[in-house]
Scaffold this motif. Structure first.
Motif, PDB file in Angstrom:
ATOM      1  N   TYR A  54       2.361   5.878   6.079  1.00  0.00           N
ATOM      2  CA  TYR A  54       2.499   4.437   5.667  1.00  0.00           C
ATOM      3  C   TYR A  54       3.965   4.112   6.099  1.00  0.00           C
ATOM      4  O   TYR A  54       4.350   2.919   6.097  1.00  0.00           O
ATOM      5  N   VAL A 112       4.898   0.201  -0.612  1.00  0.00           N
ATOM      6  CA  VAL A 112       3.906   1.201  -0.366  1.00  0.00           C
ATOM      7  C   VAL A 112       3.836   1.723  -1.761  1.00  0.00           C
ATOM      8  O   VAL A 112       4.746   2.567  -1.950  1.00  0.00           O
ATOM      9  N   ALA A 151       0.406   9.630   1.521  1.00  0.00           N
ATOM     10  CA  ALA A 151       0.904   8.413   2.008  1.00  0.00           C
ATOM     11  C   ALA A 151       1.762   8.523   3.264  1.00  0.00           C
ATOM     12  O   ALA A 151       2.587   7.372   3.409  1.00  0.00           O
ATOM     13  N   LEU A 202      -0.620  -1.936  -0.750  1.00  0.00           N
ATOM     14  CA  LEU A 202       0.067  -1.945   0.246  1.00  0.00           C
ATOM     15  C   LEU A 202       0.202  -3.707   0.283  1.00  0.00           C
ATOM     16  O   LEU A 202      -0.744  -4.576  -0.105  1.00  0.00           O
TER      17      LEU A 202
END
Length: 209
Positions: A62, A160, A59, A204
């Motif tokens: 992000y 996130v 991740a 998201l």
């Protein structure tokens, strides 16, 4: 110790790049002390890299600016993301003393100068909406997670969250909270296909106000 630490997957080098040695050290520390300190279960060593470390690291793209990990626990995903993204300022929020002690020790041992650790619950944060992003992994369902994460993020910032297979159901159940906190562009992206054995689902959303 009956369980053996999983061999380092090839994808680790791809995800951590020149930060791989730091990621190795964190994973070794967690393997050596995680169970005795109540951070991971006794069956996690054979899947520590794939299920926990790489699952968190995937991740990393992000995030930017400043980010908060709420309910950081063993440092999954917060410490892993701080290793992978030294350009992001990370705050790790965790209410349990033994876990904040671990997090603080790891920040020192790994020489992470982009991390601060706060012992509190997410809802106890009193310094306003100062983060560009908030993250959490395996903390709670969206409808209970949103009230103590969304108020930490500035308008225009994003949430996130690393989620499981039932994330669509969680989104449906959290419709009231999604509206209350002005979340827009709510999506779920499946990341890590072709890189991880099990791709990760990332929830998201953008804070519209």
């Amino acid at each position: 110790m009956t369980e053996q630490l999983e061999s380092e997957p090839v994808a680790a080098a791809q995800l951590f790049g020149d930060r791989l040695e730091t990621a190795r050290r964190f994973t070794a520390n967690l393997a050596a002390h995680g169970e005795e300190r109540g951070l991971i279960g006794p069956l996690e060593l054979p899947r520590l890299w794939t299920r926990h470390v790489l699952n968190s690291a995937i991740a990393a793209p992000y995030f930017s600016g400043s980010a908060v990990d709420v309910g950081s626990g063993a440092g999954l995903p917060g410490l892993v993301l701080a290793i992978a993204r030294p350009d992001v300022e990370w705050t790790l929020i965790e209410p349990m003393e033994r876990r904040t002690a671990w997090l603080t020790e790891q920040v020192a041992d790994l020489e992470l100068d982009n991390v601060s650790v706060e012992r509190m619950r997410g809802e106890e944060w009193s310094r306003g909406r100062v983060f560009d992003a908030a993250t959490a992994r395996a903390v709670s369902a969206l409808r209970t997670l949103l009230p103590f994460t969304a108020p930490l993020v500035r308008p225009g910032g994003r949430l996130v969250f690393l989620k499981g297979a039932n994330v669509a159901g969680e989104i449906d159940a959290a419709a009231k909270q999604i509206k209350k906190y002005g979340l827009q562009d709510v999506t779920v992206e499946i990341v890590g296909e072709g890189v991880l054995d099990e791709p990760t689902r990332v929830f998201l959303a953008t804070l519209s106000r």
